[in-house]
Design a protein around this motif. Structure first.
Motif, PDB file in Angstrom:
ATOM      1  N   ALA A  25       5.635  17.184  10.799  1.00  0.00           N
ATOM      2  CA  ALA A  25       5.833  18.604  11.045  1.00  0.00           C
ATOM      3  C   ALA A  25       6.796  18.779  12.217  1.00  0.00           C
ATOM      4  CB  ALA A  25       4.505  19.268  11.343  1.00  0.00           C
ATOM      5  N   PRO A  26       7.454  19.918  12.299  1.00  0.00           N
ATOM      6  CA  PRO A  26       8.403  20.149  13.400  1.00  0.00           C
ATOM      7  C   PRO A  26       7.730  19.971  14.757  1.00  0.00           C
ATOM      8  CG  PRO A  26       8.630  21.839  11.729  1.00  0.00           C
ATOM      9  CD  PRO A  26       7.416  21.032  11.356  1.00  0.00           C
ATOM     10  N   GLY A  27       8.339  19.137  15.587  1.00  0.00           N
ATOM     11  CA  GLY A  27       7.818  18.934  16.931  1.00  0.00           C
ATOM     12  C   GLY A  27       6.594  18.060  17.021  1.00  0.00           C
ATOM     13  N   LYS A  28       6.181  17.476  15.910  1.00  0.00           N
ATOM     14  CA  LYS A  28       4.977  16.639  15.911  1.00  0.00           C
ATOM     15  C   LYS A  28       5.303  15.226  15.456  1.00  0.00           C
ATOM     16  CE  LYS A  28       1.660  20.365  15.155  1.00  0.00           C
ATOM     17  NZ  LYS A  28       0.501  20.837  14.330  1.00  0.00           N
ATOM     18  N   GLU A  29       4.377  14.317  15.754  1.00  0.00           N
ATOM     19  CA  GLU A  29       4.573  12.936  15.330  1.00  0.00           C
ATOM     20  C   GLU A  29       4.233  12.793  13.848  1.00  0.00           C
ATOM     21  OE1 GLU A  29       3.581  10.724  19.580  1.00  0.00           O
ATOM     22  OE2 GLU A  29       2.359  10.324  17.811  1.00  0.00           O
ATOM     23  N   ARG A  30       4.707  11.720  13.292  1.00  0.00           N
ATOM     24  CA  ARG A  30       4.397  11.445  11.905  1.00  0.00           C
ATOM     25  C   ARG A  30       2.903  11.200  11.739  1.00  0.00           C
ATOM     26  NH1 ARG A  30       9.349   7.319  10.278  1.00  0.00           N
ATOM     27  NH2 ARG A  30      10.931   8.915   9.969  1.00  0.00           N
ATOM     28  N   GLU A  31       2.388  11.616  10.595  1.00  0.00           N
ATOM     29  CA  GLU A  31       0.962  11.473  10.300  1.00  0.00           C
ATOM     30  C   GLU A  31       0.811  10.870   8.914  1.00  0.00           C
ATOM     31  OE1 GLU A  31      -3.031  14.293   9.977  1.00  0.00           O
ATOM     32  OE2 GLU A  31      -1.065  15.172   9.578  1.00  0.00           O
ATOM     33  N   VAL A  32       0.013   9.814   8.824  1.00  0.00           N
ATOM     34  CA  VAL A  32      -0.292   9.253   7.516  1.00  0.00           C
ATOM     35  C   VAL A  32      -1.288  10.176   6.832  1.00  0.00           C
ATOM     36  CG1 VAL A  32      -1.225   7.300   6.238  1.00  0.00           C
ATOM     37  CG2 VAL A  32       0.131   6.898   8.304  1.00  0.00           C
ATOM     38  N   VAL A  33      -0.862  10.769   5.749  1.00  0.00           N
ATOM     39  CA  VAL A  33      -1.698  11.720   5.024  1.00  0.00           C
ATOM     40  C   VAL A  33      -2.631  10.983   4.079  1.00  0.00           C
ATOM     41  CG1 VAL A  33      -1.660  13.585   3.348  1.00  0.00           C
ATOM     42  CG2 VAL A  33       0.048  13.518   5.189  1.00  0.00           C
ATOM     43  N   SER A  34      -2.092  10.032   3.352  1.00  0.00           N
ATOM     44  CA  SER A  34      -2.886   9.312   2.377  1.00  0.00           C
ATOM     45  C   SER A  34      -2.263   7.949   2.134  1.00  0.00           C
ATOM     46  CB  SER A  34      -2.952  10.088   1.061  1.00  0.00           C
ATOM     47  OG  SER A  34      -3.715   9.387   0.104  1.00  0.00           O
TER      48      SER A  34
ATOM     49  N   TYR B 241       7.414  15.668   3.824  1.00  0.00           N
ATOM     50  CA  TYR B 241       6.528  14.644   3.293  1.00  0.00           C
ATOM     51  C   TYR B 241       7.365  13.483   2.765  1.00  0.00           C
ATOM     52  CZ  TYR B 241       2.511  17.726   3.670  1.00  0.00           C
ATOM     53  OH  TYR B 241       1.508  18.539   4.152  1.00  0.00           O
ATOM     54  N   TYR B 242       7.011  12.299   3.217  1.00  0.00           N
ATOM     55  CA  TYR B 242       7.698  11.082   2.806  1.00  0.00           C
ATOM     56  C   TYR B 242       6.740  10.200   2.022  1.00  0.00           C
ATOM     57  CZ  TYR B 242      10.863  12.346   6.649  1.00  0.00           C
ATOM     58  OH  TYR B 242      11.731  12.988   7.496  1.00  0.00           O
ATOM     59  N   CYS B 243       7.226   9.581   0.971  1.00  0.00           N
ATOM     60  CA  CYS B 243       6.471   8.470   0.403  1.00  0.00           C
ATOM     61  C   CYS B 243       7.004   7.185   1.029  1.00  0.00           C
ATOM     62  CB  CYS B 243       6.549   8.423  -1.108  1.00  0.00           C
ATOM     63  SG  CYS B 243       8.199   8.245  -1.794  1.00  0.00           S
ATOM     64  N   ALA B 244       6.104   6.263   1.246  1.00  0.00           N
ATOM     65  CA  ALA B 244       6.471   5.031   1.926  1.00  0.00           C
ATOM     66  C   ALA B 244       5.636   3.886   1.385  1.00  0.00           C
ATOM     67  CB  ALA B 244       6.265   5.171   3.435  1.00  0.00           C
ATOM     68  N   ALA B 245       6.188   2.703   1.452  1.00  0.00           N
ATOM     69  CA  ALA B 245       5.496   1.489   1.002  1.00  0.00           C
ATOM     70  C   ALA B 245       5.210   0.601   2.208  1.00  0.00           C
ATOM     71  CB  ALA B 245       6.337   0.752  -0.020  1.00  0.00           C
ATOM     72  N   ARG B 246       3.926   0.357   2.434  1.00  0.00           N
ATOM     73  CA  ARG B 246       3.517  -0.507   3.559  1.00  0.00           C
ATOM     74  C   ARG B 246       3.249  -1.908   3.041  1.00  0.00           C
ATOM     75  NH1 ARG B 246      -1.536  -1.588   5.624  1.00  0.00           N
ATOM     76  NH2 ARG B 246      -2.500   0.102   4.440  1.00  0.00           N
ATOM     77  N   THR B 247       3.993  -2.866   3.569  1.00  0.00           N
ATOM     78  CA  THR B 247       3.810  -4.252   3.155  1.00  0.00           C
ATOM     79  C   THR B 247       2.419  -4.720   3.574  1.00  0.00           C
ATOM     80  OG1 THR B 247       6.180  -4.628   3.455  1.00  0.00           O
ATOM     81  CG2 THR B 247       4.764  -6.571   3.285  1.00  0.00           C
TER      82      THR B 247
ATOM     83  N   ALA C  49       0.870  -1.162   0.000  1.00  0.00           N
ATOM     84  CA  ALA C  49       0.000   0.000   0.000  1.00  0.00           C
ATOM     85  C   ALA C  49       0.915   1.222   0.000  1.00  0.00           C
ATOM     86  CB  ALA C  49      -0.895   0.002   1.233  1.00  0.00           C
ATOM     87  N   MET C  50       0.804   2.028  -1.035  1.00  0.00           N
ATOM     88  CA  MET C  50       1.667   3.201  -1.141  1.00  0.00           C
ATOM     89  C   MET C  50       1.070   4.341  -0.329  1.00  0.00           C
ATOM     90  SD  MET C  50       4.044   1.936  -2.823  1.00  0.00           S
ATOM     91  CE  MET C  50       5.012   3.457  -2.888  1.00  0.00           C
ATOM     92  N   SER C  51       1.920   5.049   0.366  1.00  0.00           N
ATOM     93  CA  SER C  51       1.454   6.039   1.320  1.00  0.00           C
ATOM     94  C   SER C  51       2.265   7.313   1.232  1.00  0.00           C
ATOM     95  CB  SER C  51       1.566   5.485   2.750  1.00  0.00           C
ATOM     96  OG  SER C  51       0.950   4.237   2.873  1.00  0.00           O
ATOM     97  N   TRP C  52       1.635   8.393   1.621  1.00  0.00           N
ATOM     98  CA  TRP C  52       2.321   9.659   1.881  1.00  0.00           C
ATOM     99  C   TRP C  52       2.184   9.926   3.374  1.00  0.00           C
ATOM    100  CZ3 TRP C  52       5.490  12.212  -1.309  1.00  0.00           C
ATOM    101  CH2 TRP C  52       5.398  11.948  -2.680  1.00  0.00           C
ATOM    102  N   ILE C  53       3.295  10.173   4.015  1.00  0.00           N
ATOM    103  CA  ILE C  53       3.351  10.399   5.447  1.00  0.00           C
ATOM    104  C   ILE C  53       4.108  11.701   5.664  1.00  0.00           C
ATOM    105  CG2 ILE C  53       4.236   9.505   7.650  1.00  0.00           C
ATOM    106  CD1 ILE C  53       3.988   6.674   6.386  1.00  0.00           C
ATOM    107  N   ARG C  54       3.637  12.521   6.596  1.00  0.00           N
ATOM    108  CA  ARG C  54       4.313  13.788   6.839  1.00  0.00           C
ATOM    109  C   ARG C  54       4.702  13.921   8.307  1.00  0.00           C
ATOM    110  NH1 ARG C  54      -0.683  18.123   5.987  1.00  0.00           N
ATOM    111  NH2 ARG C  54      -1.839  17.633   7.916  1.00  0.00           N
TER     112      ARG C  54
END
Length: 119
Positions: free
Chosen positions: A39-48, A94-100, A32-37
């Motif tokens: 922000a400074p001082g915040k935890e990662r958030e799965v955007v899409s 913003y990071y793109c990531a691949a979720r197995t 599942a391809m994902s965009w994760i962001r």
């Protein structure tokens, strides 16, 4: 496996950006391809997140209706994130990531691209 994100930059609030992620070494059937962001001082958030195997698409409530994720499903070598009506709160790396799909783990990550939205 390589994921390379690009397209970030500085934009005024209300503007648009299109992020791209060049993908190699994996097939969309298994991930599942994902965009994760982050922000400074915040935890990662799965955007899409989208899954070719079941045709599902997920958007965080904070971006729903403004962001659209797509992929080059024919060649399986790119995913995109169209970001409209950007807000200062969207400022993040913003990071793109691949979720197995089998494990649910984010096993492959791109290097990140910085999006800065000025007010």
């Amino acid at each position: 496996v390589q994921l390379q994100a690009s397209g970030g930059g500085l934009v005024q609030a209300g503007g648009s950006l299109r992020l791209s992620c060049a993908v190699s070494g994996i097939t969309f059937d298994d991930y599942a391809m994902s965009w994760i962001r982050q922000a400074p001082g915040k935890e990662r958030e799965v955007v899409s997140c989208t899954s070719k195997s079941d045709g599902t698409a997920y958007y965080a409530e904070s971006v729903r209706g403004r962001f659209t994720m797509s992929s080059d499903s024919s060649s399986e070598n790119a995913v995109f994130l169209q970001m409209n009506s950007l807000e200062p709160e969207d400022t993040a790396v913003y990071y793109c990531a691949a979720r197995t799909i089998l494990t649910g783990n984010y096993d492959h990550w791109g290097q990140g691209t910085l999006v800065t939205v000025s007010s």
